[in-house]
Every structure is written in structure tokens, then in C-alpha cells.
Write a protein that holds these residues in place. Structure first.
Motif, PDB file in Angstrom:
ATOM      1  N   ASN A  23       0.805  -1.225   0.000  1.00 43.27           N
ATOM      2  CA  ASN A  23       0.000   0.000   0.000  1.00 43.27           C
ATOM      3  C   ASN A  23       0.840   1.279   0.000  1.00 43.27           C
ATOM      4  O   ASN A  23       0.296   2.374   0.026  1.00 43.27           O
ATOM      5  CB  ASN A  23      -0.954   0.001   1.201  1.00 43.27           C
ATOM      6  CG  ASN A  23      -2.055  -1.010   1.007  1.00 43.27           C
ATOM      7  OD1 ASN A  23      -2.571  -1.164  -0.102  1.00 43.27           O
ATOM      8  ND2 ASN A  23      -2.410  -1.717   2.066  1.00 43.27           N
ATOM      9  N   ASP A  24       2.165   1.134  -0.051  1.00 46.93           N
ATOM     10  CA  ASP A  24       3.051   2.301  -0.120  1.00 46.93           C
ATOM     11  C   ASP A  24       3.044   2.858  -1.542  1.00 46.93           C
ATOM     12  O   ASP A  24       2.748   2.141  -2.505  1.00 46.93           O
ATOM     13  CB  ASP A  24       4.478   1.912   0.253  1.00 46.93           C
ATOM     14  CG  ASP A  24       4.618   1.558   1.724  1.00 46.93           C
ATOM     15  OD1 ASP A  24       3.749   1.992   2.512  1.00 46.93           O
ATOM     16  OD2 ASP A  24       5.584   0.842   2.051  1.00 46.93           O
ATOM     17  N   PRO A  25       3.381   4.144  -1.690  1.00 47.71           N
ATOM     18  CA  PRO A  25       3.518   4.685  -3.055  1.00 47.71           C
ATOM     19  C   PRO A  25       4.635   3.946  -3.791  1.00 47.71           C
ATOM     20  O   PRO A  25       5.638   3.564  -3.195  1.00 47.71           O
ATOM     21  CB  PRO A  25       3.871   6.152  -2.850  1.00 47.71           C
ATOM     22  CG  PRO A  25       3.635   6.439  -1.411  1.00 47.71           C
ATOM     23  CD  PRO A  25       3.624   5.140  -0.674  1.00 47.71           C
ATOM     24  N   LYS A  49      -0.233   3.328  -6.045  1.00 49.80           N
ATOM     25  CA  LYS A  49       0.204   2.381  -5.039  1.00 49.80           C
ATOM     26  C   LYS A  49       1.075   1.327  -5.697  1.00 49.80           C
ATOM     27  O   LYS A  49       0.877   0.965  -6.852  1.00 49.80           O
ATOM     28  CB  LYS A  49      -1.001   1.716  -4.362  1.00 49.80           C
ATOM     29  CG  LYS A  49      -1.755   2.641  -3.457  1.00 49.80           C
ATOM     30  CD  LYS A  49      -2.839   1.895  -2.728  1.00 49.80           C
ATOM     31  CE  LYS A  49      -3.559   2.817  -1.770  1.00 49.80           C
ATOM     32  NZ  LYS A  49      -4.550   2.097  -0.998  1.00 49.80           N
ATOM     33  N   PHE A  50       2.022   0.796  -4.903  1.00 52.81           N
ATOM     34  CA  PHE A  50       2.950  -0.207  -5.410  1.00 52.81           C
ATOM     35  C   PHE A  50       2.207  -1.422  -5.933  1.00 52.81           C
ATOM     36  O   PHE A  50       2.552  -1.973  -6.994  1.00 52.81           O
ATOM     37  CB  PHE A  50       3.923  -0.604  -4.286  1.00 52.81           C
ATOM     38  CG  PHE A  50       4.926  -1.645  -4.720  1.00 52.81           C
ATOM     39  CD1 PHE A  50       5.947  -1.321  -5.582  1.00 52.81           C
ATOM     40  CD2 PHE A  50       4.841  -2.948  -4.222  1.00 52.81           C
ATOM     41  CE1 PHE A  50       6.877  -2.260  -5.978  1.00 52.81           C
ATOM     42  CE2 PHE A  50       5.758  -3.901  -4.621  1.00 52.81           C
ATOM     43  CZ  PHE A  50       6.786  -3.559  -5.497  1.00 52.81           C
ATOM     44  N   LYS A  51       1.128  -1.839  -5.263  1.00 53.56           N
ATOM     45  CA  LYS A  51       0.414  -3.054  -5.675  1.00 53.56           C
ATOM     46  C   LYS A  51      -0.285  -2.858  -7.024  1.00 53.56           C
ATOM     47  O   LYS A  51      -0.503  -3.812  -7.752  1.00 53.56           O
ATOM     48  CB  LYS A  51      -0.587  -3.497  -4.618  1.00 53.56           C
ATOM     49  CG  LYS A  51      -1.756  -2.546  -4.405  1.00 53.56           C
ATOM     50  CD  LYS A  51      -2.678  -3.070  -3.323  1.00 53.56           C
ATOM     51  CE  LYS A  51      -3.804  -2.101  -3.045  1.00 53.56           C
ATOM     52  NZ  LYS A  51      -4.628  -2.541  -1.931  1.00 53.56           N
ATOM     53  N   LYS A  52      -0.648  -1.598  -7.385  1.00 55.39           N
ATOM     54  CA  LYS A  52      -1.311  -1.328  -8.663  1.00 55.39           C
ATOM     55  C   LYS A  52      -0.304  -0.999  -9.786  1.00 55.39           C
ATOM     56  O   LYS A  52      -0.656  -0.972 -10.948  1.00 55.39           O
ATOM     57  CB  LYS A  52      -2.258  -0.124  -8.537  1.00 55.39           C
ATOM     58  CG  LYS A  52      -3.382  -0.315  -7.547  1.00 55.39           C
ATOM     59  CD  LYS A  52      -4.481  -1.064  -8.196  1.00 55.39           C
ATOM     60  CE  LYS A  52      -5.677  -1.110  -7.263  1.00 55.39           C
ATOM     61  NZ  LYS A  52      -6.787  -1.745  -7.858  1.00 55.39           N
ATOM     62  N   CYS A  53       0.941  -0.730  -9.385  1.00 53.27           N
ATOM     63  CA  CYS A  53       1.941  -0.296 -10.372  1.00 53.27           C
ATOM     64  C   CYS A  53       2.946  -1.411 -10.650  1.00 53.27           C
ATOM     65  O   CYS A  53       2.769  -2.210 -11.557  1.00 53.27           O
ATOM     66  CB  CYS A  53       2.630   0.967  -9.877  1.00 53.27           C
ATOM     67  SG  CYS A  53       3.661   1.797 -11.086  1.00 53.27           S
TER      68      CYS A  53
END
Length: 160
Positions: free
Chosen positions: A143-145, A153-157
């Protein structure tokens, strides 16, 4: 290089060559253009012409130093003009240009060549950064940038 001198002419001399078969007014305008202030591109063009011009032809440092007679003599020396009154030759013979350089020109060319040559790789591969290492030195949470800077978010990128 097999090119005619017409391909190397600066625009000021090309204007005179084209005006020779025209009216007197056109000729006067072409010769008057020699004495006018030259833009930087025209001066670079003139310098390039001076480098490739044969030594038998006297080319002044600046185009403004030419008068009408000298310009015609220069064009005659290059084999582009003949006759009295002078007229442009329709199909001048191609010439082979030989570039003569002084020491300063040779040094400048060597600097340009050395700037474009990659040369041997001097950095050992062990000293190069590890591409698998996370950005910022620590592992990013889901959930971090994202450390790539996208703002997501890291999980989406990059974490998917």
C-alpha cells in the motif's frame, strides 16, 4: 567526392551565378548582396566553401571582401562561368574535392572523433548497481507509493 563546385557554393555566390543569365537589375542585386551584412548561417556556409576551394582560387575570408570582378574571377576559376560577358556554364565538369586542413582543424576533428568513440569499458561489472535492488534501498509495502514515482500504489503499479 565527385560533386560539381555548384554543390559547394555559398548562397551569395550561387545568387551571382544564377543572376548572370538574368537582367542587369538582377545582377546588380546579386552583387549588392555580397556587401550586405551576412547572417551566421551564411558565414558558416562561406567558411565551409573556403575549406574545400582549391588553392589556385583566391577566396577571401569574408564574402563582403569580394567585388563584382573578383566574384566573376572566382566563379571562372572554379569552371562555372565562361565568356565575355560572363555566362554560367550549363553542365560544368564534376570535380573531386580534396580537403586540406591546418593543425587547428585537425585537432578539432580529432576532438569530435574522440567524443563520438565509445572506447573500452573501464568500469568493472561488479561496481555497477544491481538492477534487482528496490528503489530507495528498502522494500516497498503493497500500500506504499510506488518508488518509480508514478504516484500510484505499489500493488497497482510495479507490485502486480
Amino acid at each position: 567526392m565527385e560533386l560539381g563546385w555548384k554543390h559547394w557554393l555559398p548562397s551569395s555566390l550561387e545568387g551571382i551565378l544564377n543572376a548572370l543569365d538574368g537582367s542587369d537589375t538582377r545582377r546588380r542585386k546579386a552583387f549588392a548582396a555580397l556587401t550586405e551584412a551576412q547572417d551566421p548561417f551564411a558565414l558558416i556556409e562561406w567558411e565551409r566553401f573556403r575549406l574545400v576551394a582549391p588553392s589556385r582560387v583566391d577566396v577571401p575570408v569574408l564574402p563582403s571582401e569580394l567585388d563584382a570582378e573578383q566574384a566573376i574571377a572566382l566563379l571562372e576559376g572554379l569552371g562555372l562561368v565562361a565568356g565575355d560577358p560572363p555566362r554560367a556554364i550549363a553542365n560544368p565538369d564534376p570535380v573531386e574535392t580534396v580537403l586540406t586542413l591546418d593543425n587547428d582543424d585537425v585537432r578539432e576533428l580529432e576532438l569530435v572523433r574522440s567524443a563520438t568513440e565509445v572506447g573500452a569499458i573501464t568500469t568493472p561489472t561488479e561496481a555497477l548497481p544491481n538492477l534487482g535492488a528496490p528503489f530507495g534501498g528498502s522494500k516497498a509495502g503493497r500500500n506504499d507509493p510506488c518508488p518509480c514515482g508514478s504516484g500510484r500504489k505499489f500493488k497497482k503499479c510495479h507490485g502486480a
